[in-house]
Design a protein around this motif. Structure first.
Motif, PDB file in Angstrom:
ATOM      1  N   VAL A  24       0.855  -1.181   0.000  1.00  0.00           N
ATOM      2  CA  VAL A  24       0.000   0.000   0.000  1.00  0.00           C
ATOM      3  C   VAL A  24       0.891   1.231   0.000  1.00  0.00           C
ATOM      4  N   PRO A  25       0.918   1.990  -1.124  1.00  0.00           N
ATOM      5  CA  PRO A  25       1.749   3.188  -1.152  1.00  0.00           C
ATOM      6  C   PRO A  25       1.192   4.271  -0.225  1.00  0.00           C
ATOM      7  N   LEU A  26       2.093   4.947   0.485  1.00  0.00           N
ATOM      8  CA  LEU A  26       1.672   6.008   1.402  1.00  0.00           C
ATOM      9  C   LEU A  26       1.777   7.343   0.668  1.00  0.00           C
ATOM     10  N   THR A  27       0.767   7.609  -0.149  1.00  0.00           N
ATOM     11  CA  THR A  27       0.806   8.808  -0.984  1.00  0.00           C
ATOM     12  C   THR A  27       0.033   9.972  -0.362  1.00  0.00           C
ATOM     13  N   LYS A  28      -0.914   9.650   0.520  1.00  0.00           N
ATOM     14  CA  LYS A  28      -1.717  10.699   1.144  1.00  0.00           C
ATOM     15  C   LYS A  28      -1.042  11.200   2.413  1.00  0.00           C
ATOM     16  N   VAL A  29      -1.502  12.346   2.915  1.00  0.00           N
ATOM     17  CA  VAL A  29      -0.944  12.882   4.151  1.00  0.00           C
ATOM     18  C   VAL A  29      -1.235  11.923   5.301  1.00  0.00           C
ATOM     19  N   VAL A  30      -2.474  11.389   5.340  1.00  0.00           N
ATOM     20  CA  VAL A  30      -2.824  10.417   6.374  1.00  0.00           C
ATOM     21  C   VAL A  30      -3.374   9.160   5.717  1.00  0.00           C
ATOM     22  N   THR A  31      -2.797   8.018   6.039  1.00  0.00           N
ATOM     23  CA  THR A  31      -3.285   6.728   5.561  1.00  0.00           C
ATOM     24  C   THR A  31      -3.716   5.923   6.776  1.00  0.00           C
ATOM     25  N   THR A  32      -4.965   5.464   6.782  1.00  0.00           N
ATOM     26  CA  THR A  32      -5.402   4.630   7.899  1.00  0.00           C
ATOM     27  C   THR A  32      -5.329   3.165   7.486  1.00  0.00           C
ATOM     28  N   LYS A  45       2.158  11.497   7.113  1.00  0.00           N
ATOM     29  CA  LYS A  45       3.359  11.981   6.445  1.00  0.00           C
ATOM     30  C   LYS A  45       3.674  13.362   7.017  1.00  0.00           C
ATOM     31  N   ARG A  46       4.856  13.498   7.575  1.00  0.00           N
ATOM     32  CA  ARG A  46       5.290  14.786   8.108  1.00  0.00           C
ATOM     33  C   ARG A  46       6.553  15.215   7.390  1.00  0.00           C
ATOM     34  N   GLN A  47       6.957  16.473   7.624  1.00  0.00           N
ATOM     35  CA  GLN A  47       8.164  16.965   6.942  1.00  0.00           C
ATOM     36  C   GLN A  47       9.385  16.126   7.267  1.00  0.00           C
ATOM     37  N   GLN A  48       9.483  15.660   8.521  1.00  0.00           N
ATOM     38  CA  GLN A  48      10.677  14.907   8.916  1.00  0.00           C
ATOM     39  C   GLN A  48      10.545  13.409   8.717  1.00  0.00           C
ATOM     40  N   GLY A  49       9.404  12.960   8.211  1.00  0.00           N
ATOM     41  CA  GLY A  49       9.238  11.529   7.988  1.00  0.00           C
ATOM     42  C   GLY A  49       7.817  11.082   8.248  1.00  0.00           C
ATOM     43  N   PHE A  50       7.643   9.776   8.425  1.00  0.00           N
ATOM     44  CA  PHE A  50       6.324   9.209   8.661  1.00  0.00           C
ATOM     45  C   PHE A  50       6.178   8.804  10.121  1.00  0.00           C
ATOM     46  N   VAL A  51       4.975   8.999  10.663  1.00  0.00           N
ATOM     47  CA  VAL A  51       4.699   8.584  12.030  1.00  0.00           C
ATOM     48  C   VAL A  51       3.452   7.717  12.042  1.00  0.00           C
ATOM     49  N   GLN A  89       5.047  -4.366   7.047  1.00  0.00           N
ATOM     50  CA  GLN A  89       6.380  -3.761   7.131  1.00  0.00           C
ATOM     51  C   GLN A  89       6.356  -2.396   6.464  1.00  0.00           C
ATOM     52  N   PHE A  90       6.974  -1.416   7.149  1.00  0.00           N
ATOM     53  CA  PHE A  90       7.107  -0.079   6.591  1.00  0.00           C
ATOM     54  C   PHE A  90       8.349  -0.053   5.705  1.00  0.00           C
ATOM     55  N   VAL A  91       8.166   0.300   4.445  1.00  0.00           N
ATOM     56  CA  VAL A  91       9.273   0.314   3.485  1.00  0.00           C
ATOM     57  C   VAL A  91       9.418   1.720   2.918  1.00  0.00           C
ATOM     58  N   GLN A  92      10.603   2.294   3.096  1.00  0.00           N
ATOM     59  CA  GLN A  92      10.861   3.643   2.587  1.00  0.00           C
ATOM     60  C   GLN A  92      12.007   3.569   1.600  1.00  0.00           C
ATOM     61  N   ALA A  93      11.768   4.099   0.396  1.00  0.00           N
ATOM     62  CA  ALA A  93      12.794   4.036  -0.649  1.00  0.00           C
ATOM     63  C   ALA A  93      13.754   5.208  -0.516  1.00  0.00           C
TER      64      ALA A  93
END
Length: 93
Positions: A24-32, A45-51, A89-93
């Motif tokens: 599931v790509p995290l393209t939106k500001v908030v993904t539930t 999605k925040r400026q410093q990363g994802f929470v 799993q959270f995957v960040q490219a």
């Protein structure tokens, strides 16, 4: 020096359960993620990363085995999330 506004691509890869193998790509500001009424977490999605934070449900999600509360926790590449028995799993490219 990495530009903070460009976080690159990130996604949640489902490791177990009915949707195993799905990304599931995290393209939106908030993904539930999760099932409403059972367990829901929100990835923001925040400026410093994802929470990630727990939104609703009796079962708290876990991040690398530790329970997540309502306070947002920073996600790092390779982090393992478990929500309502489903591993992701959270995957960040």
């Amino acid at each position: 020096d990495v530009c903070s506004s460009d976080l690159g691509q990130a996604s949640i890869k489902v490791l177990s359960g009915a949707a195993s193998g799905r990304e599931v790509p995290l393209t939106k500001v908030v993904t539930t993620i999760g099932k409403p009424g059972v367990a829901v977490a929100a990835i923001t999605k925040r400026q410093q990363g994802f929470v990630v934070a727990h939104v609703e449900g009796a079962n708290k999600p876990t991040l690398n085995g530790a329970p997540i509360g309502g306070e947002p926790v920073v996600l790092k590449n390779g982090d393992l999330l478990e929500l309502a028995g489903t591993q992701m799993q959270f995957v960040q490219a």
